[in-house]
Design an enzyme around this catalytic site. Structure first.
Site, PDB file in Angstrom:
ATOM      1  N   CYS A  25     -13.770  -0.641  16.188  1.00  0.00           N
ATOM      2  CA  CYS A  25     -12.700  -1.616  15.952  1.00  0.00           C
ATOM      3  C   CYS A  25     -11.920  -2.017  17.204  1.00  0.00           C
ATOM      4  CB  CYS A  25     -11.760  -1.156  14.844  1.00  0.00           C
ATOM      5  SG  CYS A  25     -10.770   0.281  15.205  1.00  0.00           S
ATOM      6  N   MET A  26     -11.753  -1.114  18.166  1.00  0.00           N
ATOM      7  CA  MET A  26     -10.877  -1.440  19.295  1.00  0.00           C
ATOM      8  C   MET A  26     -11.567  -1.457  20.656  1.00  0.00           C
ATOM      9  SD  MET A  26      -8.062  -2.092  18.006  1.00  0.00           S
ATOM     10  CE  MET A  26      -7.342  -2.419  19.600  1.00  0.00           C
ATOM     11  N   MET A  76      -9.890  -7.752  14.650  1.00  0.00           N
ATOM     12  CA  MET A  76     -11.333  -7.540  14.519  1.00  0.00           C
ATOM     13  C   MET A  76     -12.191  -8.783  14.775  1.00  0.00           C
ATOM     14  SD  MET A  76     -11.295  -4.504  14.319  1.00  0.00           S
ATOM     15  CE  MET A  76      -9.721  -3.707  14.392  1.00  0.00           C
ATOM     16  N   GLY A 128      -6.420  -1.612  14.393  1.00  0.00           N
ATOM     17  CA  GLY A 128      -6.803  -1.438  12.999  1.00  0.00           C
ATOM     18  C   GLY A 128      -6.283  -0.158  12.380  1.00  0.00           C
ATOM     19  N   GLN A 129      -6.333   0.930  13.111  1.00  0.00           N
ATOM     20  CA  GLN A 129      -6.047   2.239  12.521  1.00  0.00           C
ATOM     21  C   GLN A 129      -4.705   2.780  13.025  1.00  0.00           C
ATOM     22  OE1 GLN A 129      -9.734   4.725  11.993  1.00  0.00           O
ATOM     23  NE2 GLN A 129     -10.394   3.469  13.693  1.00  0.00           N
ATOM     24  N   LYS A 151       0.834  -1.213   0.000  1.00  0.00           N
ATOM     25  CA  LYS A 151       0.000   0.000   0.000  1.00  0.00           C
ATOM     26  C   LYS A 151       0.869   1.264   0.000  1.00  0.00           C
ATOM     27  CE  LYS A 151      -3.025  -1.143   3.332  1.00  0.00           C
ATOM     28  NZ  LYS A 151      -3.238  -2.583   3.436  1.00  0.00           N
TER      29      LYS A 151
HETATM   30  S1  SF4 Z   1       1.280   0.784   8.357  1.00  0.00           S
HETATM   31 FE1  SF4 Z   1       0.049  -0.946   7.640  1.00  0.00          FE
HETATM   32  S2  SF4 Z   1      -0.762  -0.293   5.672  1.00  0.00           S
HETATM   33 FE2  SF4 Z   1       0.949   1.067   6.150  1.00  0.00          FE
HETATM   34  S3  SF4 Z   1       2.730   0.128   5.185  1.00  0.00           S
HETATM   35 FE3  SF4 Z   1       2.653  -0.627   7.285  1.00  0.00          FE
HETATM   36  S4  SF4 Z   1       1.516  -2.563   7.152  1.00  0.00           S
HETATM   37 FE4  SF4 Z   1       1.113  -1.417   5.254  1.00  0.00          FE
END
Ligand code: SF4
Lengths: 104, 848
Positions: free
Chosen positions: B179-180, B370, B407-408, B84
């Site tokens: 999520c948490m 999750m 998650g975030q 990503k």
């Molecule tokens: S923080 Fe998560 S989405 Fe961003 S590079 Fe690292 S593993 Fe990938």
């Protein structure tokens, strides 16, 4: 650095960067962890993808580069690699997109 | 790019990768510094996607990003990013970035792409402030802010201070509730502190990994890579994947155990019971460290809006002390056979895991996210994981321990540590506790007793939106989330069910970077800066606080979120006073210049001042009035607060160090981080030496001292198996599980905005079992309608096995606004954490 597998793959595949000269290019590098026992096949299937080169391995991680015309094409190719059977993880190290007009 | 430049860039990319392989293996790469080769300026940053918190170096030339590199000095990611990272920079430059404030004049256009017109900042701010002030003056219960686990720390801090002290309103909650929250409530119940005891370093040392309902390979790829490196390191390392469907994480696991949804509660209990009946508990550890409890049971489910206030709803947090024998007696029902019968996993397989816990020499790490948290008994399942680790003493030791993945990017740093919840104040403090309010008043220079007005917690997320849907909210402001896509039960919340049309009546303000589903429902849209267009700070899953620097300017008239909060606060608080002084000046005078009506200093300096004030919460010695309450010098409270327990370092330390895991301790003039909480040992090696010396006790079993827990002992609370809110039946024969995939993140509000990128992103599909498809006459690629008691959605079926569900279960990710799967997802939540169960809606599937 372990280049044994790589050399054998290089002989079997032709490295053809998808563009040459002054065409825009996005260059990125990765580390791949491969499932034990099938490294040779996986290296071959990665290297068979357009613009993809495998450069050797270090500490069990394979160094891979992708050269593509755009960030999107880079992402598309990287996604393909993550889905190859035998690729356990495929992590980005560096991505140079200085040529690309990101729309700014 | 000409050939020589190309050759050079490629050589740089290759050498960076070789160097990073060395860093990831814990070695120093030959030739020292890794980054180089570019002509631009390099800024330190953190990825803005997931809770892993990978470090990124952004190279900027002529005001635009030209390259990204994994930051080798960031200890969370050690030079790696997931794929990503490739398009992180591109996210800033989508053609439809919001660059001007927008106003909707006709609320009837909500839910469409039309109706928003451009406005000046002045007009938009005046309108928002006017609406907020009117609604606030009329009834504070009818206003709310819905924040985010993606808002940087200083942004969340300003917001919390504005809403809680400025407006004296607790109706503020983050999307981290979705999520948490279950992890948070369990942390507080078990340890009385909201934090994982271990760190990512455990991934390099564990002998056994257990993933509980977590597709780590796709949701936390860089951490999964660390786990995989450990597995491939040659040591006899095992990975067990306990899951309700086969995912990418199952592919390389040593054993995959597919369990019936919800029965993870019973599997964990069977492991605990195995330890008890076979005398395999760590008795010395238990004697020194554990208190036992039972809790309220037969909780039912939040089917109705009035659940929280119902007789059973009011008891959900009740616990009673128990002896070990009483705890063991309750646990005894959970034989391997009983758990096997409930879960479908064989007794032998469950025993195989139990034996790892039983072996005192095996380091076991449990990892979850999750699947455990978004569970109708999510808090309980977190408890049950801790129970196994507490009984076996496998906690607070390198390579060992329960680890809740987030998650975030800053669900920990902002939502939890800053305390953007309806019941919280900063740094784990609670609005309901007088000593906590006094402490906060001392730091914010408020008169004693000022915060008593917010003694009662406000509305949690689902309550905010359930009230809104009934027309009981006049004003809602949201930032850094996409509620109109990510909330469950959107059929209700978006007013598609005509009984609930409140979304059309509530005045809604959305801070956004792109048009999203949520801006379609906004009355005003504030265009804001994203990611490295401003400086910010994230706190990741391992307690690491990292700063990302401002690297480029935001586009057009887009502004820093904090500027929007303060412009509105300045208007709303006009004429209000606190202790006789102007309310706005009292709260924000230290960063705002009245004359220029703008920040009183450079961007970094404003961030620094905000962080330095926030830092007092964990450094009470910086303010005498706060220290007095921390130490309870008057004796009016029950105990010391021990606020130094989460000590943060000065702002500039984080700029130097590319992130530090708290508590960060000053030893001989150096700020040293902590990797293993409550574990005694040298602070320089990452152990909690300073904390234990101050508040703990040396010489206890395992060289551990849980000094933050009540009586110094975490609680093992017995939590039984109780079934999911609904079980498949004749009308709705399938479980519907939702989740996320590698290429996307969250609702796709950013990734889906780049048209060319769409090509590379997977289409939203409903993964189904082939046998189910055969039975229903559905072929791969057919359009199907998924209908639950809550709503329905059309989506293409897939048997391509991106995930491979067992018969009777189907799966879809929630990344695409055009396929709004949350229309069909239930809004049933865990009674303790109020976090919705996105994983177990019952549905029927028909070919369209
Ligand atoms: S923080 Fe998560 S989405 Fe961003 S590079 Fe690292 S593993 Fe990938």
């Amino acid at each position: 650095m372990n280049t044994g597998i790589i050399e054998s793959v290089r002989e079997a595949t032709t490295d053809t960067p998808n563009s040459a000269g002054d065409a825009p290019v996005v260059i990125s590098s990765y580390l791949a962890l491969l499932r034990k026992g099938c490294e040779e096949e996986v290296v071959a299937s990665m290297a068979a993808l357009e613009g993809v080169e495998v450069h050797g391995s270090e500490h069990g991680q394979y160094v891979v580069t992708i050269e593509a015309d755009s960030v999107d094409e880079t992402f598309e190719r990287a996604t393909k690699i993550t889905r190859l059977e035998g690729v356990t993880t495929f992590s980005l190290v560096h991505c140079n997109f200085e040529d690309e007009d990101l729309g700014a | 790019m000409d050939l020589s430049r190309r050759t050079f860039v490629k050589a740089t990319a290759v050498s960076l990768a070789f160097g990073t392989a060395a860093v990831a293996a814990g070695c120093t790469p030959e030739g020292g510094g890794l980054f180089g080769g570019g002509n631009g300026t390099t800024y330190k940053a953190v990825c803005r996607y997931c809770g892993t918190g990978c470090g990124i170096l952004c190279e900027v030339e002529d005001g635009r990003l030209v390259s990204v590199t994994g930051d080798p000095d960031n200890e969370s990611s050690r030079g790696l990013n997931c794929i990503k990272g490739i398009h992180l920079a591109k996210l800033l430059y989508g053609a439809d970035r919001l660059t001007t404030p927008l106003i909707r004049d006709n609320p009837q256009t909500k839910g469409t792409n039309d109706g928003l017109r451009e406005a000046t900042w002045e007009e938009a701010l005046d309108l928002v402030a006017g609406k907020l002030k009117t609604a606030w003056k009329a009834d504070k219960k009818r206003i709310a802010f819905w924040g985010s686990g993606q808002q940087p720390i200083t942004e969340g801090y300003v917001l919390s201070k504005f809403w809680k002290a400025g407006l004296l309103c607790n109706n503020i909650d983050p999307n981290a509730r979705l999520c948490m929250a279950s992890a948070v409530v369990a942390f507080m119940n078990v340890f009385q502190t909201d934090e994982p005891p271990g760190s990512y370093k455990d991934l390099d040392q564990a002998d056994v990994f257990i993933t509980w309902g977590a597709n780590m390979a796709e949701a936390h790829p860089v951490l999964y890579s660390r786990l995989s490196s450990r597995k491939l390191s040659g040591a006899d390392v095992k990975h067990y994947d306990l899951t309700t469907l086969i995912t990418s994480t199952s592919k390389d696991a040593d054993k995959v155990m597919v369990f019936r949804p919800g029965s993870d509660l019973a599997i964990a209990n069977a492991i605990s019971n195995y330890l008890i009946v076979n005398n395999k508990c760590d008795t010395a550890f238990i004697a020194d460290h554990i208190q036992f409890k039972t809790g309220a049971e037969n909780l039912g489910n939040a089917y109705e809006d009035g659940y929280d206030a119902s007789d059973v709803g009011k008891t959900v947090n009740d616990v009673a002390p128990a002896t070990f024998e009483e705890f063991a007696a309750r646990m005894s029902e959970y034989t391997l056979e009983y758990a096997a019968q409930l879960s479908g996993v064989s007794a032998a397989d469950i025993q195989e895991i139990a034996e790892h816990f039983a072996n005192p020499n095996t380091k076991v790490m449990s990892l979850w996210t999750m699947g455990v948290n978004q569970h109708n008994r999510g808090t309980w399942m977190n408890h049950n994981i801790y129970n196994m680790h507490l009984l076996s003493g496998k906690i607070c030791k390198p390579g060992c321990g329960p680890f809740s993945l987030t998650g975030q990017p800053t669900a920990c740093g902002t939502a939890r540590e800053v305390g953007l919840f309806a019941h919280r104040l900063p740094a784990d403090l609670l609005v309901a506790t007088p000593q906590h309010r006094r402490y906060t008043e001392a730091i914010w220079d408020l008169p004693g007793g000022y915060l008593d007005a917010i003694e009662a917690p406000g509305f949690h997320t689902i309550k905010i939106f359930r009230e809104m849907s009934k027309g009981n909210m006049d004003f809602l402001w949201t930032s850094t989330n996409n509620w109109a896509a990510t909330l469950p039960n959107l059929t209700r919340f978006l007013g598609i069910d005509p009984k609930y049309d409140g979304v059309f009546k509530t005045f809604i303000v959305v801070n956004e970077v792109y048009p999203t589903k949520s801006t379609q429902y906004a009355d005003v849209v504030f265009p804001v800066a994203m990611w490295v267009e401003r400086e910010g700070q994230y706190g990741n899953a391992e307690r690491r606080t990292t700063i990302f620097e401002k690297a480029v300017d935001p586009p057009g008239e887009a502004k820093w979120d904090v500027w929007t909060y303060l412009q509105v606060a300045r208007r709303v608080l006009e004429g209000e006073t606190i202790g006789g002084a102007d309310a706005f000046d009292q709260l924000f005078g230290f960063i705002w210049n009245r004359e220029t009506d703008d920040f009183d200093g450079e961007h970094r300096e404003i961030n620094r001042r905000l962080f330095e004030e926030y830092r007092i919460f964990s450094n009470p010695q910086l303010k005498q009035a706060a220290q007095d309450i921390n130490m309870d010098v008057t004796g009016e409270f029950e105990a010391k607060l021990k606020m130094e327990n989460k000590q943060l370092a000065p702002y500039d330390e984080y700029l130097d160090k590319n992130g530090l895991t708290w508590p960060v301790r000053e030893v001989d003039g150096k700020w040293l981080q902590t990797s293993w909480r409550f574990a005694n040992g040298s602070q320089a090696d990452g152990f909690d030496e300073v904390g234990i010396a101050q508040y703990g006790e040396a010489g206890l079993a395992g060289n551990v001292s849980f000094y933050k827990s009540a009586k110094g002992k975490p609680s093992a609370v017995f939590r039984p198996y109780e079934p999911p809110a609904f079980e498949p039946n004749e009308e709705y024969p399938f479980w519907f599980c939702t989740g996320r995939l590698l290429e996307h993140w969250h609702s796709g509000s950013m990734t889906q905005r780049i048209p060319e990128l769409q090509r590379a992103l997977p289409e939203m599909l409903l993964d189904m079992n082939e046998e189910d498809c055969k039975r229903l006459g559905i072929k791969d690629g057919d359009l199907v309608r998924v209908t639950s008691p809550y709503g329905s959605v059309e989506i293409k079926a897939s048997t391509a096995k991106r995930t491979a569900p067992p018969e009777g279960l189907c799966f879809a990710a929630f990344h695409q606004e055009s396929v709004l799967i949350n229309l069909a997802v239930q809004d049933i939540y865990c009674p303790l954490s109020k976090e919705p169960d996105y994983k177990k809606t019952i549905v029927r599937i028909e070919k369209v």
